[in-house]
Design a protein around this motif. Structure first.
Motif, mmCIF file in Angstrom:
data_model
loop_
_atom_site.group_PDB
_atom_site.id
_atom_site.type_symbol
_atom_site.label_atom_id
_atom_site.label_comp_id
_atom_site.label_asym_id
_atom_site.label_seq_id
_atom_site.Cartn_x
_atom_site.Cartn_y
_atom_site.Cartn_z
ATOM 1 N N ARG A 52 0.832 -1.212 0.000
ATOM 2 C CA ARG A 52 0.000 0.000 0.000
ATOM 3 C C ARG A 52 0.859 1.252 0.000
ATOM 4 N N LEU A 53 1.934 1.249 0.791
ATOM 5 C CA LEU A 53 2.827 2.415 0.823
ATOM 6 C C LEU A 53 3.508 2.624 -0.529
ATOM 7 N N GLU A 54 3.887 1.552 -1.171
ATOM 8 C CA GLU A 54 4.500 1.661 -2.499
ATOM 9 C C GLU A 54 3.509 2.257 -3.496
ATOM 10 N N ALA A 55 2.258 1.831 -3.442
ATOM 11 C CA ALA A 55 1.238 2.377 -4.330
ATOM 12 C C ALA A 55 1.036 3.866 -4.057
ATOM 13 N N ARG A 56 1.066 4.276 -2.795
ATOM 14 C CA ARG A 56 0.926 5.691 -2.455
ATOM 15 C C ARG A 56 2.091 6.508 -3.006
ATOM 16 N N VAL A 57 3.302 5.981 -2.869
ATOM 17 C CA VAL A 57 4.475 6.697 -3.381
ATOM 18 C C VAL A 57 4.367 6.871 -4.890
ATOM 19 N N HIS A 58 3.966 5.814 -5.576
ATOM 20 C CA HIS A 58 3.807 5.920 -7.031
ATOM 21 C C HIS A 58 2.728 6.949 -7.395
ATOM 22 N N ALA A 59 1.629 6.971 -6.649
ATOM 23 C CA ALA A 59 0.573 7.948 -6.915
ATOM 24 C C ALA A 59 1.086 9.362 -6.687
#
Length: 75
Positions: A52-59
């Motif tokens: 989830r944190l990786e997805a947030r960083v990408h967003a």
């Protein structure tokens, strides 16, 4: 018999007992090498959080790329 018993006791304490203790703890260590069910649940939870944190960083990177194209050069 008294002296022989003393020599055998000393040999046991110096040679046999330490080897016995070492092998006992090696056996215990090998038995506990695997993950417990609680460890596996924690690892799965941490894996999900990291995804989830990786997805947030990408967003956030996509937003910054759209609104401030040169932001990567400023870092």
């Amino acid at each position: 018999m008294g002296f022989l018993g003393f020599v055998l006791a000393v040999l046991f304490m110096v040679v046999v007992a330490p080897v016995w203790i070492v092998f006992h703890y090696i056996t215990k260590w090998r038995a506990q090498r695997g993950l417990t069910a609680q460890d596996e649940r924690l690892l799965a939870e941490l894996w999900e959080i990291s995804n989830r944190l990786e997805a947030r960083v990408h967003a956030l990177e996509r937003v910054l790329d759209a609104e401030a194209p040169n932001w990567r050069n400023k870092v």
